[in-house]
Design an enzyme around this catalytic site. Structure first.
Site, short mmCIF file in Angstrom:
data_model
loop_
_atom_site.label_atom_id
_atom_site.label_comp_id
_atom_site.label_asym_id
_atom_site.label_seq_id
_atom_site.Cartn_x
_atom_site.Cartn_y
_atom_site.Cartn_z
N LYS A 18 -4.33 -10.76 -10.12
CA LYS A 18 -6.25 -11.64 -9.98
C LYS A 18 -7.16 -10.13 -10.16
O LYS A 18 -6.35 -9.18 -10.49
CB LYS A 18 -6.22 -12.04 -8.89
CG LYS A 18 -5.59 -11.25 -7.40
CD LYS A 18 -6.03 -11.06 -6.17
CE LYS A 18 -5.02 -10.36 -5.26
NZ LYS A 18 -6.66 -10.07 -3.97
N LYS A 63 -10.90 -5.12 -8.03
CA LYS A 63 -11.65 -3.95 -8.54
C LYS A 63 -10.32 -2.45 -8.21
O LYS A 63 -10.39 -1.41 -9.62
CB LYS A 63 -12.63 -3.26 -7.06
CG LYS A 63 -13.38 -4.12 -7.59
CD LYS A 63 -14.78 -3.20 -5.93
CE LYS A 63 -14.26 -4.10 -4.26
NZ LYS A 63 -15.28 -5.45 -3.68
N LYS A 98 0.75 -1.59 0.04
CA LYS A 98 -0.57 -0.26 -0.11
C LYS A 98 1.23 1.48 0.36
O LYS A 98 0.32 2.47 -0.79
CB LYS A 98 -0.94 0.24 1.07
CG LYS A 98 -1.83 -0.97 0.99
CD LYS A 98 -2.86 -0.38 0.77
CE LYS A 98 -4.45 -2.28 -0.41
NZ LYS A 98 -5.09 -2.44 1.20
#
Ligand code: TRP
Length: 333
Positions: free
Chosen positions: A195, A198, A112
């Site tokens: 994968k 969103k 992140k």
């Protein structure tokens, strides 16, 4: 006594095939065998600062999708994380025992930081502590999650053991990741790599609520290539991804039919994608029709969410009371 299962999905939007095969379908299978708590992790989703409108809409969507996927709100406890504020209190206590070094070393945190360097907030850093609190609040010992969450579970065990050692108690148990098969299913996206998620854009995701026409359109536009040129040649990632998806939604016969065509350089991607889209539509049909049935049923949803909050609160209050006692927090007078 049945073992306790705890798992949650962050409310960041509609659920897709990855959520379904990676998490929800396991939740449904587990519910008769275990004492299950399935929640909507709305507090976790605050790390990315959703608008108030988006937050409540997405919470509602996940409740609907839990129910549509087949979670029974009578036997399992379906609740919204923020309806049980005891979790924030446990989070505070566990934070006193979570060290900066280990939090900074978490892979999900580092990812992140790399992808969003201008939003490295303390909530993101202590995300694993909140997750541990979710689990320990109900003394969960089995946690159905994807591979990417295994490190967080290891941290949950570290925090639990540290608490026990600090107060010289055997209070919290160790929570283990759980999956029915030892190879975790891989649900790739339609965009050729990685994968389904969103963050890779709507075009790469097939949502459970997508109408059949939408699914057809997305699959037909999925990334592929100009086709194999040699017999039995290895598949490039984008093509392997489509086969991986077919493995999940189609029959074994269909899969091997297209494998053979590929290996003989006789595959037509148009036909292959058409079949994949139809099988996806079939596989998701029961969930999609239930989503449509209950999505506007305020009365039913209200009943489910209230019942869940009640059951989860009962378990949470008991834990917090015991934890306060162990720590020595009590009213002076
Ligand atoms: N971190 C999980 C995810 O991103 C969501 C989650 C939050 C969770 N709290 C949890 C999962 C507790 C299992 C148990 O997928």
């Amino acid at each position: 006594m049945k073992e306790t299962v705890v798992s949650g999905i962050r409310s960041t939007g509609k659920l897709h095939l990855g959520n379904y095969y990676g998490a929800l379908s396991n939740f449904v299978k587990m519910q008769d065998e275990y004492n299950c708590f399935f929640f909507i992790a709305d507090l976790h989703s605050l790390t990315t600062h959703p608008t108030p409108g988006d937050l409540s809409r997405t919470v509602r969507e996940v409740v609907v999708e839990y129910l549509a996927a087949g979670i029974n709100p009578e036997t399992s406890t379906i609740y919204v994380q923020s309806d049980v504020p005891e979790v924030a209190e446990l989070y505070l206590y566990l934070n006193m025992n979570a060290y900066l070094g280990e939090l900074e070393r978490a892979t999900a945190f580092k990812d992140k930081v790399r992808s969003n360097p201008d939003n490295v907030n303390a909530g993101l850093l202590t995300y694993p502590v909140l997750m541990a609190s979710d689990i320990l609040l109900h003394h969960g010992t089995k946690v159905p999650v994807g591979k990417d969450q295994e490190q967080h579970l290891e941290m949950t065990r570290t925090f639990a053991n540290r608490f026990n050692r600090l107060y010289n108690v055997e209070y919290f148990q160790e929570a283990m990741a759980f999956s029915y098969s030892n190879k975790l299913v891989k649900i790739p996206g339609l965009d050729g790599n990685g994968k389904m998620g969103k963050s890779n854009g709507d075009a790469s995701c097939v949502y459970l609520s997508d109408a059949p026409e939408v699914i057809r359109k997305k699959v037909m536009r999925a990334v592929s290539d100009s086709g194999p040129t040699e017999m039995n040649q290895p598949k490039p990632e984008a093509i392997q991804n489509l086969f991986d998806l077919m493995k999940v939604v189609s029959t074994a016969d269909t899969l091997s039919h297209f494998e053979d065509l590929y290996n003989n350089c006789a595959i037509r991607y148009g036909d292959f994608k058409k079949q994949l889209a139809e099988d996806m539509i079939l596989a998701t049909e029961p969930v999609r029709s239930r989503i449509n049935d209950i999505t506007n049923d305020d009365e039913y949803l209200k009943k489910v969410v209230r019942l869940g909050a009640e059951k989860a609160s009962e378990s949470a209050r008991k834990t917090i009371q015991e934890v306060r006692e162990i720590i020595g927090i009590k009213r002076l007078f």
